[in-house]
Design an enzyme around this catalytic site. Structure first.
Site, PDB file in Angstrom:
ATOM      1  N   GLU A   1       0.847  -1.367   0.090  1.00 52.88           N
ATOM      2  CA  GLU A   1      -0.031  -0.084   0.224  1.00 52.88           C
ATOM      3  C   GLU A   1       0.999   1.186  -0.128  1.00 52.88           C
ATOM      4  OE1 GLU A   1      -4.128  -1.139   2.037  1.00 52.88           O
ATOM      5  OE2 GLU A   1      -3.262   1.048   3.039  1.00 52.88           O
TER       6      GLU A   1
ATOM      7  N   HIS B   1       8.630 -26.406  -0.260  1.00 53.88           N
ATOM      8  CA  HIS B   1       7.710 -27.532  -0.800  1.00 53.88           C
ATOM      9  C   HIS B   1       6.501 -27.072  -1.747  1.00 53.88           C
ATOM     10  CE1 HIS B   1      10.267 -30.313   1.263  1.00 53.88           C
ATOM     11  NE2 HIS B   1       9.871 -29.575   2.250  1.00 53.88           N
TER      12      HIS B   1
ATOM     13  N   LYS C   1     -13.229   1.961  -1.737  1.00 56.14           N
ATOM     14  CA  LYS C   1     -14.023   1.950  -0.588  1.00 56.14           C
ATOM     15  C   LYS C   1     -15.432   3.119  -1.011  1.00 56.14           C
ATOM     16  CE  LYS C   1     -10.914   2.063   3.475  1.00 56.14           C
ATOM     17  NZ  LYS C   1     -10.365   2.619   4.649  1.00 56.14           N
TER      18      LYS C   1
HETATM   19  O1  PA5 Z   1      -3.372   1.376   5.811  1.00 56.39           O
HETATM   20  C1  PA5 Z   1      -4.510   1.889   5.665  1.00 56.39           C
HETATM   21  O2  PA5 Z   1      -4.583   3.122   5.683  1.00 56.39           O
HETATM   22  C2  PA5 Z   1      -5.577   1.026   5.227  1.00 56.39           C
HETATM   23  O3  PA5 Z   1      -5.361  -0.489   5.257  1.00 56.39           O
HETATM   24  C3  PA5 Z   1      -6.644   1.194   6.618  1.00 56.39           C
HETATM   25  O4  PA5 Z   1      -5.983   0.674   7.690  1.00 56.39           O
HETATM   26  C4  PA5 Z   1      -7.788  -0.056   6.210  1.00 56.39           C
HETATM   27  O5  PA5 Z   1      -8.422   0.500   4.976  1.00 56.39           O
HETATM   28  C5  PA5 Z   1      -8.851   0.372   7.424  1.00 56.39           C
HETATM   29  O6  PA5 Z   1      -9.382   1.629   7.421  1.00 56.39           O
HETATM   30  P1  PA5 Z   1      -9.944   2.224   8.819  1.00 56.39           P
HETATM   31  O7  PA5 Z   1      -9.036   2.005  10.037  1.00 56.39           O
HETATM   32  O8  PA5 Z   1     -10.331   3.627   8.544  1.00 56.39           O
HETATM   33  O9  PA5 Z   1     -11.121   1.455   9.106  1.00 56.39           O
END
Ligand code: PA5
Length: 472
Positions: free
Chosen positions: A308, A337, A451
């Protein structure tokens, strides 16, 4: 097992270390990183670190302050609840869940949830629900004793659809089974806590209205960099993990990175190797392969951190580049394996990072049986830990023989201190890699778009236009 590595060095435990030799040309031949290349990368890494430290000093990277967080509110909360809970149910997704799972798998007994209450010493079992799979959710909800379950809803935004759905479902069960009503006072306090943004979002709103116990995700700390705040620390403390040592390890790593600037510290060297492999050697896949079942979920956490943060469409000037290494997780010895055939003989597009444990917590000696059978006798008397480490060494060597690069992070022990070090090292390395790739490592526009599309498809008010666009 023999203590093959010192784990104490005066006051402070011996730290984790990074060995990059098997990524270098002199070890693996043509296709390895040359000493000239590595030396050429030193200055860019030094500058990258300087840029990060400037941003830290400006207060733009608050995740870097987390190692210095005061753990006492979490420890106090945990001690207040000790002996009163059978289950802690964490509802979250992505950065709001993966760190907690990683900590639980690394630092709790390997079969913690199956231990009797007495062996858990008054602490709850840990369930991290990070999906909206109906079978998984219904099955889990059906087996919990809700009278003795605390639900920790973790969402920085408060509005992520998966977490919101899980919260509504859990609350529905609580209301039905325990008569938990709005402003239910004691009942509410016994069963619900929120970890969310200190100011904004629907969870904060509900929490304020109903006087629910809440913990903050500090402003500016993104989900994937949040494991060392309430997001990870609270569940860890409730389940008895040593969060003070976790933070000390992270702090020690931070100091070390700052004292040994650039490619001389493990974060800098790691980021540089990964960057050179990607840019100069066409190795766009980065494998994290712990030889420790307890570190399995840490590579899952890292996979999100790396993916990410570094997978981006544009550089910092807005130029399209669609860049980013693809992180893959594998587990030694299991995936020898399953995956190693591909890594050794398939496309030469991978750099493998092994995690190797110096000293395992438990001894597991293989009995000396079948002395007459050569294919079994050689194992007799060996410890499983030395077998696992021999397999790591053998795999790295076999890859090197074929000119396939790897690096190795040596973790003296899987304990809170070293896990804290490892977490902070990988976070810092991710930030450095972001600088080297010249992208913003701290946004996630690709996730946000998905989202919003989910909100639209599920009929959330305000997203009607997007829904029409998606449905054509
Ligand atoms: O790293 C990130 O920003 C995302 O993976 C969020 O943690 C994830 O989308 C969850 O978001 P939130 O904590 O707002 O529910």
């Amino acid at each position: 097992m023999p203590k093959d590595e010192a784990v104490e060095d005066g006051a402070r435990p011996v730290g984790i270390s990074l060995d990059v030799r098997l990524a270098l040309e002199e070890a693996i031949g043509y296709g390895g990183i040359s000493s000239f290349e590595f030396a050429g990368g030193r200055e860019p890494v030094r500058k990258a670190q300087q840029a990060i430290e400037v941003r830290r000093a400006e207060g733009a990277l608050p995740w870097m302050d987390l190692p210095r967080l005061d753990p006492s509110p979490y420890l106090e909360f945990a001690s207040q609840w000790r002996g009163q809970l059978d289950n802690l149910l964490v509802l979250g997704i992505g950065g709001s869940a993966l760190g907690t799972s990683a900590l639980g798998t690394a630092l709790l007994h390997p079969y913690y949830n199956a231990l009797p209450a007495s062996a858990r010493e008054g602490r709850p079992r840990l369930f991290v629900l990070d999906n909206v799979d109906p079978d998984q959710t219904s099955a889990l909800f059906g087996m919990l004793n809700w009278e003795r379950t605390m639900v920790n809803v973790v969402s920085k935004s408060g509005s992520t659809a998966e977490t919101a759905a899980a919260y509504l479902m859990a609350r529905g069960v609580l209301q039905e089974k325990l008569g938990l009503q709005r402003s239910g006072g004691d009942v509410l306090h016994r069963h619900l806590i929120f970890t969310t943004d200190p100011e904004t979002g629907v969870l904060r709103e509900i929490g304020r209205d109903e006087d629910i116990t809440m913990f903050d995700v500090p402003p500016g700390v993104g989900g994937r960099f949040s494991v060392l705040c309430a997001v990870g620390l609270l569940p860890a403390a409730l389940c008895g993990m040593d969060i003070s040592s976790l933070l000390s390890g992270a702090q020690a790593m931070d100091e070390r990175i700052r004292n040994e600037a650039g490619a001389d510290n493990p974060a800098g060297a790691y980021a540089l190797i990964q960057f050179l492999e990607y840019m100069n050697h066409g190795r766009h896949i980065s494998v994290m392969m712990p030889y420790s079942a307890r570190l399995r979920d840490l590579s899952d956490w890292y996979r999100q951190l790396w993916a990410e943060s570094l997978g981006k469409a544009v550089d910092r000037s807005g130029r399209q580049l669609h860049i980013g290494p693809t992180p893959i997780k594998a587990l030694g010895a299991t995936d020898q394996h399953s995956q190693i055939q591909l890594y050794a003989e398939g496309p030469d597009d991978k750099i493998v990072c092994f995690l190797r444990v110096g000293c395992f917590d438990r001894e597991a000696e293989i009995p000396r049986l079948h002395a007459e059978k050569d294919s079994l006798a050689y194992l007799g008397g060996a410890d499983l830990g030395s077998l696992l480490n021999a397999e790591q060494k053998a795999t790295a060597w076999a890859l090197a023989r074929r000119g396939r690069p790897s690096v190795r992070i040596d973790v003296p022990r899987v304990d809170a201190y070293h896990v804290g070090e490892l977490i902070f090292m990988l976070e810092y390395a991710t930030a450095l890699a972001g600088e080297l790739f010249n992208i913003d490592a701290f946004n996630q526009p690709g996730v946000e778009l998905g989202k919003k599309a989910t909100y639209a498809l599920m009929g959330r008010r305000g997203y009607e236009d997007l829904a029409r666009e998606i449905e054509g």
